[in-house]
Enzyme design. Structure first.
Site, PDB file in Angstrom:
ATOM      1  CD  GLU A  70      -1.584  -0.584 -11.389  1.00 59.47           C
ATOM      2  OE1 GLU A  70      -0.904  -1.400 -10.721  1.00 59.47           O
ATOM      3  OE2 GLU A  70      -1.522  -0.502 -12.646  1.00 59.47           O
ATOM      4  CG  ASP A  86       1.297  -2.330  -8.750  1.00 62.71           C
ATOM      5  OD1 ASP A  86       1.968  -1.951  -9.721  1.00 62.71           O
ATOM      6  OD2 ASP A  86       0.294  -3.075  -8.871  1.00 62.71           O
ATOM      7  CB  ILE A  88      -1.000  -7.984  -9.290  1.00 65.39           C
ATOM      8  CG1 ILE A  88      -1.794  -8.801  -8.268  1.00 65.39           C
ATOM      9  CG2 ILE A  88      -0.260  -8.924 -10.254  1.00 65.39           C
ATOM     10  CD1 ILE A  88      -2.893  -9.669  -8.857  1.00 65.39           C
ATOM     11  CG  ASP A  89       4.947  -3.832 -10.487  1.00 65.76           C
ATOM     12  OD1 ASP A  89       4.410  -3.226 -11.437  1.00 65.76           O
ATOM     13  OD2 ASP A  89       6.180  -3.844 -10.304  1.00 65.76           O
ATOM     14  CB  THR A  91      -1.011  -6.464 -14.500  1.00 69.48           C
ATOM     15  OG1 THR A  91      -1.093  -5.760 -13.258  1.00 69.48           O
ATOM     16  CG2 THR A  91      -2.380  -7.003 -14.855  1.00 69.48           C
ATOM     17  CG  ASP A 218       4.431   0.788 -11.720  1.00 70.29           C
ATOM     18  OD1 ASP A 218       4.198   1.572 -12.657  1.00 70.29           O
ATOM     19  OD2 ASP A 218       3.716  -0.203 -11.452  1.00 70.29           O
TER      20      ASP A 218
END
Ligand code: LIP
Length: 265
Positions: A70, A86, A88-89, A91, A218
């Protein structure tokens, strides 16, 4: 070709280590480094640091593989495997301190093209709860030693998870979409992280998830969890999960939900 199980072992180790780094940074205090597509679309310094850690670990362990993250974009490899990440999905949850965010790592066969890749291994790790959802293609979906299975929906209707994009202009159509779904839903959940929404479908914690406007990182890992838990994943473009739509649920409810959703098939 490396087996899906071996790829899953690598993803699991790196997800745990990177998740602990993200958790440590959360405890130290989170700073917003920039905004992206809209004022609400933030990136933190931790997003960038954690993705750099993951990318470095993968480069060391799997030097010929491609990468698609990402925060740092895509880089082709030579092995036929691409890692879709990702860091930190969820955020916004992470920035607010809401304990619903995850490291999402998937190994796919193919390039960084959602429409054509085949996911081989996927991990969704919530460092706050310590829950690590994982799947290798053909090996089932697991939470620890618990094998996961999607739910069957009863007379009360489906517990449906969804999300709303960062662009305020999409909120009106999204709410109209939701009003078309409510007649078959018992209630709605807005968790705030697509990877955890998909892991929740795989675990039977929600009956379905749909959302427009998500990105490959995601849903790359979470979609495999749902498929390996006996569920069905679709959307757009081309009937596969994508920016146009992601839909995931057990097969029976999928056939009731999909026709209600307004998206370009
Ligand atoms: C988020 C998704 C969530 C969606 C948000 C955002 P991020 O990803 O997980 O489902 O509703 O708009 O796209 O930006 O936290 O990686």
């Amino acid at each position: 070709m490396t087996s899906a199980a071996d790829l899953l072992d690598i993803a699991t180790r790196i997800a745990r280590e990177s998740g602990e780094l993200a958790l440590q940074r959360r405890r130290e205090g989170v700073t917003v480094a920039a905004t992206k597509s809209a004022a609400a679309d933030i990136v933190t310094a931790a997003d960038r640091e954690v993705e750099a850690f993951i990318r470095a670990e993968l480069a060391r362990e799997r030097p010929g593989d491609g990468f698609f993250g990402e925060e740092s974009g895509a880089e082709a490899g030579t092995s036929g495997i691409t890692w879709v990440v990702d860091p930190i999905d969820g955020t916004v949850n992470y920035a607010y301190g809401i304990p619903a965010w995850a490291v999402s790592i998937a190994a796919v066969e193919g390039t960084a093209e959602t429409a054509s890749w085949t996911a081989l291994a996927g991990v969704v790790f919530n460092p706050v709860t310590g829950e690590l959802f994982c799947a290798a293609r053909g090996g089932g979906a697991w939470l620890g030693d618990q094998r996961l299975s999607v739910s069957d929906v009863g007379e009360a209707g489906g517990l449906v998870a969804t999300g709303f994009g960062y662009n305020p202009e999409t909120h009106g159509p999204a709410l109209a979409q939701l009003s078309r779904v409510m007649p078959i839903a018992r209630d709605v959940r807005r968790i705030g992280a697509a990877s955890l929404d998909l892991a929740s479908v795989a675990a039977g914690r929600v009956d379905a998830y749909y959302e427009r406007g998500t990105h490959p990182w995601d849903h790359a890992a979470g979609a495999l969890l749902v498929e390996e838990a006996g569920g069905r994943v679709g959307g757009a473009p081309g009937g596969r999960p994508g920016n146009g739509m992601v839909i995931a649920s057990g097969p029976d409810f999928f056939s009731r939900l999909e026709p209600l959703l307004d998206f370009e098939r």
